[in-house]
Design an enzyme around this catalytic site. Structure first.
Site, PDB file in Angstrom:
ATOM      1  CE1 TYR A 128      -3.428  -2.234   0.184  1.00  0.00           C
ATOM      2  CE2 TYR A 128      -4.120  -0.811   1.923  1.00  0.00           C
ATOM      3  CZ  TYR A 128      -4.807  -1.653   1.370  1.00  0.00           C
ATOM      4  OH  TYR A 128      -5.430  -2.373   1.152  1.00  0.00           O
ATOM      5  CD  GLU A 244      -3.569  -3.307   7.962  1.00  0.00           C
ATOM      6  OE1 GLU A 244      -3.811  -2.170   7.761  1.00  0.00           O
ATOM      7  OE2 GLU A 244      -2.489  -2.885   8.565  1.00  0.00           O
ATOM      8  CB  SER A 383      -0.028   7.691  12.124  1.00  0.00           C
ATOM      9  OG  SER A 383      -1.134   8.626  11.976  1.00  0.00           O
ATOM     10  CG  ASN A 384      -2.325   5.750  18.047  1.00  0.00           C
ATOM     11  OD1 ASN A 384      -2.123   4.736  17.320  1.00  0.00           O
ATOM     12  ND2 ASN A 384      -1.639   5.531  18.939  1.00  0.00           N
ATOM     13  CD  GLU A 385      -0.090  11.048  15.406  1.00  0.00           C
ATOM     14  OE1 GLU A 385       0.418  10.067  14.565  1.00  0.00           O
ATOM     15  OE2 GLU A 385       0.869  11.167  16.087  1.00  0.00           O
TER      16      GLU A 385
HETATM   17  C1  LIG Z   1       6.998  -1.534  10.913  1.00  0.00           C
HETATM   18  C2  LIG Z   1       5.919  -0.917  10.207  1.00  0.00           C
HETATM   19  C3  LIG Z   1       5.565  -1.196   9.071  1.00  0.00           C
HETATM   20  C4  LIG Z   1       4.675  -1.245   8.551  1.00  0.00           C
HETATM   21  N1  LIG Z   1       4.389  -2.255   7.071  1.00  0.00           N
HETATM   22  C5  LIG Z   1       3.858  -1.601   6.582  1.00  0.00           C
HETATM   23  C6  LIG Z   1       3.428  -3.178   5.230  1.00  0.00           C
HETATM   24  O1  LIG Z   1       3.692  -4.380   5.529  1.00  0.00           O
HETATM   25  N2  LIG Z   1       2.293  -2.425   4.275  1.00  0.00           N
HETATM   26  C7  LIG Z   1       2.265  -0.844   3.950  1.00  0.00           C
HETATM   27  O2  LIG Z   1       1.714  -1.068   2.794  1.00  0.00           O
HETATM   28  N3  LIG Z   1       2.064  -0.223   5.113  1.00  0.00           N
HETATM   29  C8  LIG Z   1       3.942  -0.518   6.299  1.00  0.00           C
HETATM   30  N4  LIG Z   1       3.828   0.347   6.456  1.00  0.00           N
HETATM   31  C9  LIG Z   1       3.320   1.983   6.781  1.00  0.00           C
HETATM   32  C10 LIG Z   1       1.862   2.787   7.802  1.00  0.00           C
HETATM   33  O3  LIG Z   1       1.052   1.869   6.977  1.00  0.00           O
HETATM   34  C11 LIG Z   1       3.312   4.138   7.479  1.00  0.00           C
HETATM   35  O4  LIG Z   1       3.944   3.934   7.699  1.00  0.00           O
HETATM   36  C12 LIG Z   1       1.674   4.795   7.488  1.00  0.00           C
HETATM   37  O5  LIG Z   1       0.009   5.155   6.894  1.00  0.00           O
HETATM   38  C13 LIG Z   1       2.292   6.336   7.930  1.00  0.00           C
HETATM   39  O6  LIG Z   1       2.233   6.997   6.460  1.00  0.00           O
HETATM   40  P1  LIG Z   1       3.950   7.339   6.787  1.00  0.00           P
HETATM   41  O7  LIG Z   1       4.908   6.957   7.470  1.00  0.00           O
HETATM   42  O8  LIG Z   1       4.234   7.866   5.020  1.00  0.00           O
HETATM   43  O9  LIG Z   1       3.251   9.140   7.733  1.00  0.00           O
HETATM   44  P2  LIG Z   1       3.313  10.358   7.253  1.00  0.00           P
HETATM   45  O10 LIG Z   1       1.307   9.749   6.358  1.00  0.00           O
HETATM   46  O11 LIG Z   1       4.004  11.583   6.674  1.00  0.00           O
HETATM   47  O12 LIG Z   1       2.265  10.561   8.313  1.00  0.00           O
HETATM   48  C14 LIG Z   1       4.001  11.273   8.855  1.00  0.00           C
HETATM   49  C15 LIG Z   1       2.910  12.149  10.281  1.00  0.00           C
HETATM   50  O13 LIG Z   1       2.353  12.701  10.011  1.00  0.00           O
HETATM   51  C16 LIG Z   1       1.441  13.111  11.137  1.00  0.00           C
HETATM   52  N5  LIG Z   1       0.073  12.907  10.491  1.00  0.00           N
HETATM   53  C17 LIG Z   1      -0.547  12.887   8.989  1.00  0.00           C
HETATM   54  N6  LIG Z   1      -1.357  12.919   8.692  1.00  0.00           N
HETATM   55  C18 LIG Z   1      -2.114  13.840   9.561  1.00  0.00           C
HETATM   56  C19 LIG Z   1      -3.288  15.071   9.673  1.00  0.00           C
HETATM   57  N7  LIG Z   1      -3.755  14.776   8.531  1.00  0.00           N
HETATM   58  N8  LIG Z   1      -3.334  15.031  10.700  1.00  0.00           N
HETATM   59  C20 LIG Z   1      -3.148  14.642  11.722  1.00  0.00           C
HETATM   60  N9  LIG Z   1      -1.396  13.990  11.646  1.00  0.00           N
HETATM   61  C21 LIG Z   1      -0.761  13.923  10.479  1.00  0.00           C
HETATM   62  C22 LIG Z   1       1.145  11.484  11.093  1.00  0.00           C
HETATM   63  O14 LIG Z   1       0.890  11.084  11.964  1.00  0.00           O
HETATM   64  C23 LIG Z   1       2.705  10.907  11.386  1.00  0.00           C
HETATM   65  O15 LIG Z   1       3.306  11.131  12.752  1.00  0.00           O
HETATM   66  C24 LIG Z   1       4.323   0.828   7.939  1.00  0.00           C
HETATM   67  C25 LIG Z   1       5.157   1.099   8.787  1.00  0.00           C
HETATM   68  C26 LIG Z   1       5.775   0.541   9.154  1.00  0.00           C
HETATM   69  C27 LIG Z   1       6.323   1.492  10.823  1.00  0.00           C
END
Ligand SMILES: Cc1cc2nc3c(=O)[nH]c(=O)nc-3n(C[C@H](O)[C@H](O)[C@H](O)COP(=O)(O)OP(=O)(O)OC[C@H]3O[C@@H](n4cnc5c(N)ncnc54)[C@H](O)[C@@H]3O)c2cc1C
Length: 398
Positions: A128, A244, A383-385
């Protein structure tokens, strides 16, 4: 809400408990006790045992190979697995793509993929997230262009958990770049051995190789591997994310985690030489944790009672996710604090043939890596946010 178990449910609990006690592989227990990293084969060993018993996919409908349990039986089962501290059944096949396929897939897709997910023959990963498309998943850019009876896929996915072992991956790809973001996405099942796929490791703070980058360069995917309609993949994506999130609270595992924390706090001493468990400051932290976990458990039971009465999980799954993951992280913080300086020199594994012994008691070896590793829980699964945003909108109406 009725919280007491019926005599039949108690008999079921005993049956599950006895089965685990008699069938859980002792070699896995040994590896877990020593804090060794589990290999693909370790996960599959327990998977196959549960498969042979017909218990590997508790939430699947009976017609597709599920055991036909009630919501309460599923709850009891997960409690018993946690109580016995068994290795996790990995969610990507059983809890994620399996339900998508039996809900949205064609007859051929069901016949081809579901039996192999159940048996563990196919290991799945989730494609994803992309650089720049995590929380805002709909902005994903991996492109799939239709050429005859194939798609040609180009792009990059990231954070792909355990893709290094995967036989298959389910991917969200953009099939119509001109449509609104959510409307131009399709859901593809891709053979990870296809030419053009490169899996590169990402080594995390704990030193582990759990996540990867996946690069797709002119990967040829048959159109028959698309689930549901072209450009309607977002429907499958949302359905899968709801699956999930439930179960991510991990109440049963946290209960076991607190038990283990107490065992450590009985063995470690504070600066005055008394067991940590008798230190009023440390004791208070454990009690606070237990109170929060009990409150979470009742919220989960309320959700369960709602499910038993025919109501699907609603925005409360966001609440379960936030509180559950915060508790999981607090447990690892307290284990780290209890293990003290013995947690500092952590090792993932000694090189083969090494005759060195880790320093300190066995529970200290994994304290730091586990602490670092569990930071992930408030990021993945939405994410929790983002979960707080959902609660603000759907529960509080703001
Ligand atoms: C260990 C691990 C395993 C994972 N495994 C998979 C997997 O198997 N397959 C897959 O597809 N993905 C996987 N993920 C990805 C995961 O789904 C994403 O990391 C997650 O959705 C957050 O996206 P990002 O990392 O791009 O952070 P971003 O979306 O860039 O966010 C960065 C920060 O900004 C905050 N933020 C973003 N938007 C908002 C908003 N609108 N309001 C308030 N706060 C906001 C977020 O909470 C975060 O703190 C994995 C992640 C981890 C850490």
């Amino acid at each position: 809400m009725d919280l007491s178990f019926s005599p039949e449910e108690l008999a079921f609990r005993d049956e599950v408990r006895t089965f685990i006690a008699e069938n859980y592989p002792p070699e896995l227990r040994g590896k877990q006790d020593m804090g060794e990293e589990l290999a693909k084969e370790d996960y599959l060993k327990w998977h196959r045992i549960l498969y042979a018993k017909g218990w590997v996919a508790p939430s699947w409908p009976k017609e597709y190979g599920g055991p036909g349990w009630t919501a309460t039986q599923r709850y009891i089962f997960s409690e018993e697995l946690a109580r016995a501290d068994t290795v996790m059944i990995l969610p990507f096949g059983i809890n994620m793509v399996g339900p998508v396929i039996y809900t949205f897939g064609t007859l051929e897709q069901k016949a081809r993929f579901l039996p192999r997910i159940l048996s563990g023959e196919d290991w799945w990963c989730q494609g994803y997230s992309e650089p720049g498309a995590g929380s805002d998943l709909a902005s994903l850019r991996t492109r799939a262009e239709r050429v005859g009876d194939h798609y040609i896929v180009n792009g990059q996915k990231t954070w792909t958990t355990l893709a290094q072992h995967a036989d298959w991956g389910f991917f969200l790809v953009r099939t119509d770049p001109t449509a609104k973001p959510q409307e131009g996405i399709s859901f593809l099942l891709i053979d990870m051995k296809s030419p053009g796929i490169t899996v590169r490791p990402i080594i995390t703070l704990d030193g582990g190789h759990e996540v990867n980058e996946v690069w797709l360069e002119n990967v040829k995917v048959p159109v028959e591997n698309r689930v549901y309609e072209e450009n309607k993949g977002w429907t499958c994506a949302k359905f899968l994310l709801a699956h999930e999130r439930t179960g991510i609270a991990g109440v049963a595992r946290s209960k076991r985690g607190i038990e283990r924390l107490k065992e450590i706090a009985r063995l470690e001493v504070d600066g005055d030489g008394r067991p940590l468990i008798a230190n009023p400051f440390f004791r208070r932290k454990i009690v606070d944790l237990e109170c929060d976990l009990t409150a979470l458990e009742f919220t989960e039971l309320r959700t369960l009672a709602g499910e038993a009465a025919g109501r699907g999980p609603g925005p409360e799954s966001s609440l379960l996710k936030i509180k559950g993951t915060e508790i999981q992280q607090r447990i690892t913080e307290l284990v780290l604090e209890a293990a003290g300086h013995y947690a500092a020199p952590y090792f993932r594994a000694f090189p083969e043939g090494s005759n060195e012994y880790p320093i300190g008691p066995a529970y200290a070896h994994r304290a730091a890596p586990t602490y670092f590793n569990m930071r992930k829980t408030s990021i993945y699964g939405g994410s929790n946010e983002i979960q707080r945003n959902i609660i603000a909108k759907l529960v509080l109406g703001i």
